[in-house]
Enzyme design. Structure first.
Site, PDB file in Angstrom:
ATOM      1  N   ILE A 186      44.865 -57.544  -8.851  1.00  0.00           N
ATOM      2  CA  ILE A 186      45.399 -57.208  -7.541  1.00  0.00           C
ATOM      3  C   ILE A 186      46.461 -58.254  -7.190  1.00  0.00           C
ATOM      4  O   ILE A 186      46.472 -59.345  -7.747  1.00  0.00           O
ATOM      5  CB  ILE A 186      44.300 -57.119  -6.443  1.00  0.00           C
ATOM      6  CG1 ILE A 186      43.473 -58.402  -6.356  1.00  0.00           C
ATOM      7  CG2 ILE A 186      43.416 -55.915  -6.652  1.00  0.00           C
ATOM      8  CD1 ILE A 186      42.364 -58.355  -5.295  1.00  0.00           C
ATOM      9  N   ASP A 187      47.367 -57.886  -6.297  1.00  0.00           N
ATOM     10  CA  ASP A 187      48.504 -58.758  -5.986  1.00  0.00           C
ATOM     11  C   ASP A 187      48.064 -60.069  -5.353  1.00  0.00           C
ATOM     12  O   ASP A 187      46.997 -60.149  -4.738  1.00  0.00           O
ATOM     13  CB  ASP A 187      49.472 -58.042  -5.035  1.00  0.00           C
ATOM     14  CG  ASP A 187      50.070 -56.791  -5.656  1.00  0.00           C
ATOM     15  OD1 ASP A 187      50.182 -56.737  -6.884  1.00  0.00           O
ATOM     16  OD2 ASP A 187      50.415 -55.860  -4.902  1.00  0.00           O
ATOM     17  N   LYS A 188      48.938 -61.061  -5.459  1.00  0.00           N
ATOM     18  CA  LYS A 188      48.671 -62.407  -4.928  1.00  0.00           C
ATOM     19  C   LYS A 188      48.186 -62.356  -3.477  1.00  0.00           C
ATOM     20  O   LYS A 188      47.190 -62.974  -3.122  1.00  0.00           O
ATOM     21  CB  LYS A 188      49.946 -63.244  -5.032  1.00  0.00           C
ATOM     22  CG  LYS A 188      49.844 -64.609  -4.375  1.00  0.00           C
ATOM     23  CD  LYS A 188      51.188 -65.332  -4.373  1.00  0.00           C
ATOM     24  CE  LYS A 188      51.081 -66.631  -3.597  1.00  0.00           C
ATOM     25  NZ  LYS A 188      52.369 -67.336  -3.500  1.00  0.00           N
TER      26      LYS A 188
ATOM     27  N   THR B  78      47.067 -59.823  -1.733  1.00  0.00           N
ATOM     28  CA  THR B  78      46.013 -58.845  -1.454  1.00  0.00           C
ATOM     29  C   THR B  78      44.680 -59.539  -1.713  1.00  0.00           C
ATOM     30  O   THR B  78      44.530 -60.243  -2.705  1.00  0.00           O
ATOM     31  CB  THR B  78      46.156 -57.604  -2.365  1.00  0.00           C
ATOM     32  OG1 THR B  78      47.441 -57.022  -2.148  1.00  0.00           O
ATOM     33  CG2 THR B  78      45.079 -56.575  -2.079  1.00  0.00           C
TER      34      THR B  78
ATOM     35  N   ARG C 135      51.378 -50.228  -1.830  1.00  0.00           N
ATOM     36  CA  ARG C 135      52.537 -50.745  -1.100  1.00  0.00           C
ATOM     37  C   ARG C 135      53.758 -49.846  -1.316  1.00  0.00           C
ATOM     38  O   ARG C 135      54.490 -49.527  -0.370  1.00  0.00           O
ATOM     39  CB  ARG C 135      52.823 -52.177  -1.555  1.00  0.00           C
ATOM     40  CG  ARG C 135      51.640 -53.113  -1.319  1.00  0.00           C
ATOM     41  CD  ARG C 135      51.757 -54.417  -2.090  1.00  0.00           C
ATOM     42  NE  ARG C 135      52.819 -55.263  -1.572  1.00  0.00           N
ATOM     43  CZ  ARG C 135      53.192 -56.400  -2.146  1.00  0.00           C
ATOM     44  NH1 ARG C 135      52.572 -56.823  -3.247  1.00  0.00           N
ATOM     45  NH2 ARG C 135      54.158 -57.130  -1.620  1.00  0.00           N
TER      46      ARG C 135
END
Length: 343
Positions: A151-153, A155, A256
């Site tokens: 998962i993104d930084k 998030t 996103r």
């Protein structure tokens, strides 16, 4: 790397740092300009220096920085040192472990922590922490220990980590075959009229902004990979909407990108323009209110809340839910109060 792979002239031990296959529809473009769109944190002067040193190869041959890329060119960028992200240094960083047995580990990642090393983030990542706390984690297809998905930084939320080769294979197959379950909560700009819906649109790298992905449709669909997001409205809060999003696929920045695509960018998602006031009034008080919300929640409003998968050895269905982090809770509460008083 074998020297003969790239017909290297008397230069031993060159390491591949980047590789790209040019899209079928690519117009002729100088390779230094092309690579700037695909390599994060790269400057044109660095790319030109690499070309001068013979470190940029197209179809196995060194090229100059004014070489014009063509469709289906195989581009490799090579250097004498290994990629920094391959130099994994174990770091004693605490991990919030939700569940653990001999095969799997479920962790709750805080916002701000990068999952694996990459350009500009070579330490302090979840993998640096995992390799410190656990020995002999299996590598995935990208040589990243234990990682099944990411998962993104900015998030927050749940990730499953494989502790054995068997678990890696089994879990990776579940994600590929879309039998795992992932639910996120998201706060987005605007009032979504439909109570629920599905967003479909192939996702690929944005042609003009190398840090973004975008949706490609119809005749351009080949530029992206299939992506499906199901959403459900949890609460309408005036100029923003709280959603539950379920992923059918797992593309980079999927929620996103899909939300921006339908005109409902994530709240305070700086990379996709959500850090601007996209809906609402022109009153100064409203502007101050939104800026206060941004201060409370200094990241995109996205949390990986629920994760479900079949256990690799027992076959039992396992489901985990994490609490919504305090920054998102406070931001929602502010909007709740604001929307009540605005009625």
């Amino acid at each position: 790397m074998e020297e003969t792979d790239y017909n290297l002239p008397e230069k031993n031990d060159l390491y591949e740092h980047h590789s790209f296959v040019v899209d079928k529809g690519q117009q002729p473009l100088r390779i230094d300009k092309y690579l700037m769109n695909f390599i994060e944190n790269a400057t044109r002067s660095k790319i030109q220096a690499a070309a001068k040193d013979g470190n940029i190869r197209v179809n196995g041959t060194a090229v100059k920085s004014n070489y014009k890329v063509r469709p289906l060119d195989d581009i490799r960028v090579l250097f004498e040192h290994p990629p920094y992200e391959n130099l994994l240094v174990p770091e004693d960083i605490p991990i919030d472990i939700v569940y653990e047995d001999d095969e799997v580990l479920v962790v709750n990642k805080p916002a701000g922590m990068v999952v694996h090393p990459g350009h500009g983030n070579y330490s302090g990542t979840l993998i640096n922490a995992l390799t410190f706390h656990f020995d002999n984690l299996p590598n995935n297809s990208s040589e990243r220990p234990g990682l099944v998905h990411r998962i993104d930084k900015d998030t927050s939320g749940l990730l499953v980590v494989a502790k054995t080769e068997n678990a890696m294979t089994h879990l990776s197959n579940q994600f590929a075959e879309k039998t795992s379950e992932r639910e996120y909560i998201a706060l987005v700009w605007g009032n979504i009229e439909d109570d629920e819906g599905t967003i479909e649109g192939n996702i690929g790298r944005h042609p003009k902004n190398r840090l973004q992905n975008t949706v490609f449709l119809d005749e351009e669909a080949y530029k992206g990979k299939p992506a499906v997001t199901h959403f459900k409205v949890l609460e309408r809060l005036g100029y923003v909407t709280l959603l539950s999003c379920k992923l059918e696929t797992g593309r980079t920045h999927q929620i996103r990108v899909h939300m921006k695509h339908i005109g409902h960018t994530l709240f305070n998602d700086e990379r996709y323009g959500g850090e601007k006031i996209l809906k609402g009034t022109t009153f100064t008080k409203y502007k101050q209110f939104v800026e206060n919300c941004f201060k409370v929640l200094p990241r995109q409003a996205l949390h990986a809340k629920t994760l479900g998968f079949e256990h690799p050895t027992t076959g039992e269905w396992m489901s985990f839910t994490s609490e919504t982090p305090e920054d998102i809770v406070q931001c929602i509460e502010k909007w709740r109060n604001y929307s009540k008083h605005a009625e």
